[in-house]
Design an enzyme around this catalytic site. Structure first.
Site, mmCIF file in Angstrom:
data_model
loop_
_atom_site.group_PDB
_atom_site.id
_atom_site.type_symbol
_atom_site.label_atom_id
_atom_site.label_comp_id
_atom_site.label_asym_id
_atom_site.label_seq_id
_atom_site.Cartn_x
_atom_site.Cartn_y
_atom_site.Cartn_z
ATOM 1 N N CYS A 48 0.844 -1.191 0.000
ATOM 2 C CA CYS A 48 0.000 0.000 0.000
ATOM 3 C C CYS A 48 0.879 1.240 0.000
ATOM 4 O O CYS A 48 1.767 1.373 0.844
ATOM 5 C CB CYS A 48 -0.891 -0.023 1.237
ATOM 6 S SG CYS A 48 -1.860 1.479 1.469
ATOM 7 N N CYS A 100 -5.251 0.688 6.479
ATOM 8 C CA CYS A 100 -5.447 2.145 6.555
ATOM 9 C C CYS A 100 -6.720 2.613 5.859
ATOM 10 O O CYS A 100 -7.039 3.799 5.908
ATOM 11 C CB CYS A 100 -4.239 2.885 5.991
ATOM 12 S SG CYS A 100 -4.060 2.796 4.212
ATOM 13 N N CYS A 122 -8.648 -5.280 -9.833
ATOM 14 C CA CYS A 122 -8.235 -4.234 -10.765
ATOM 15 C C CYS A 122 -7.769 -3.056 -9.921
ATOM 16 O O CYS A 122 -8.578 -2.338 -9.340
ATOM 17 C CB CYS A 122 -9.446 -3.870 -11.633
ATOM 18 S SG CYS A 122 -9.111 -2.626 -12.874
HETATM 19 ZN ZN LIG Z 1 -2.763 1.006 3.532
#
Ligand SMILES: [Zn+2]
Length: 135
Positions: A48, A100, A122
């Site tokens: 991320c 998060c 996606c």
């Molecule tokens: Zn995150």
């Protein structure tokens, strides 16, 4: 809904560049075929870009020709959170980082891709950061 990592909006805005902020925090979508990881075949782990949580690996990445990085499964099933999304007059399933809450993309299934799950995560390139495996 609470996440392990929560920050005030102004802090996200300061830490992310405008393109990252628009997708991760405002559920935007990068234009097709523009993301840096669309056709990437490098082996590694995709994390991320907002919080660094490991989300996907190159092992599950496949060529969908849809214009965005596509994965048939997350790295761990609890790494991402799936949420019903009825925006834009469609019923889709939004994919968020489970740590998060940042927006990553959408997941589609039953499209007929020759993958083990018949699912296509996606995901926007700008939501991810690739860490290549060490050789
Ligand atoms: Zn995150």
């Amino acid at each position: 809904m609470s996440y392990d990592i929560e920050k005030p909006d102004e802090q996200w805005r300061a830490e992310l560049n405008p393109a990252e902020y628009a997708v991760l925090r405002k559920a935007g979508t990068e234009p097709a075929f523009t993301g840096e990881y669309t056709d990437t075949k490098t082996k590694g782990v995709y994390s991320c870009r907002a919080c660094g949580a490991e989300l996907f690996t190159s092992t599950e990445k496949f060529e969908s020709h849809c214009g965005w990085p596509s994965f048939y499964d997350p790295k761990e099933s609890d790494a991402v959170e799936l949420i019903a999304d009825r925006s834009h007059g469609m019923v889709r399933t939004e994919v968020r980082c489970a740590r998060c809450g940042s927006h990553l993309g959408h997941v589609f299934e039953g499209e007929g891709y020759a993958t083990p799950t018949d699912q296509r995560y996606c995901i926007n390139s700008v939501s991810l950061r690739l860490t290549p495996d060490e050789k």
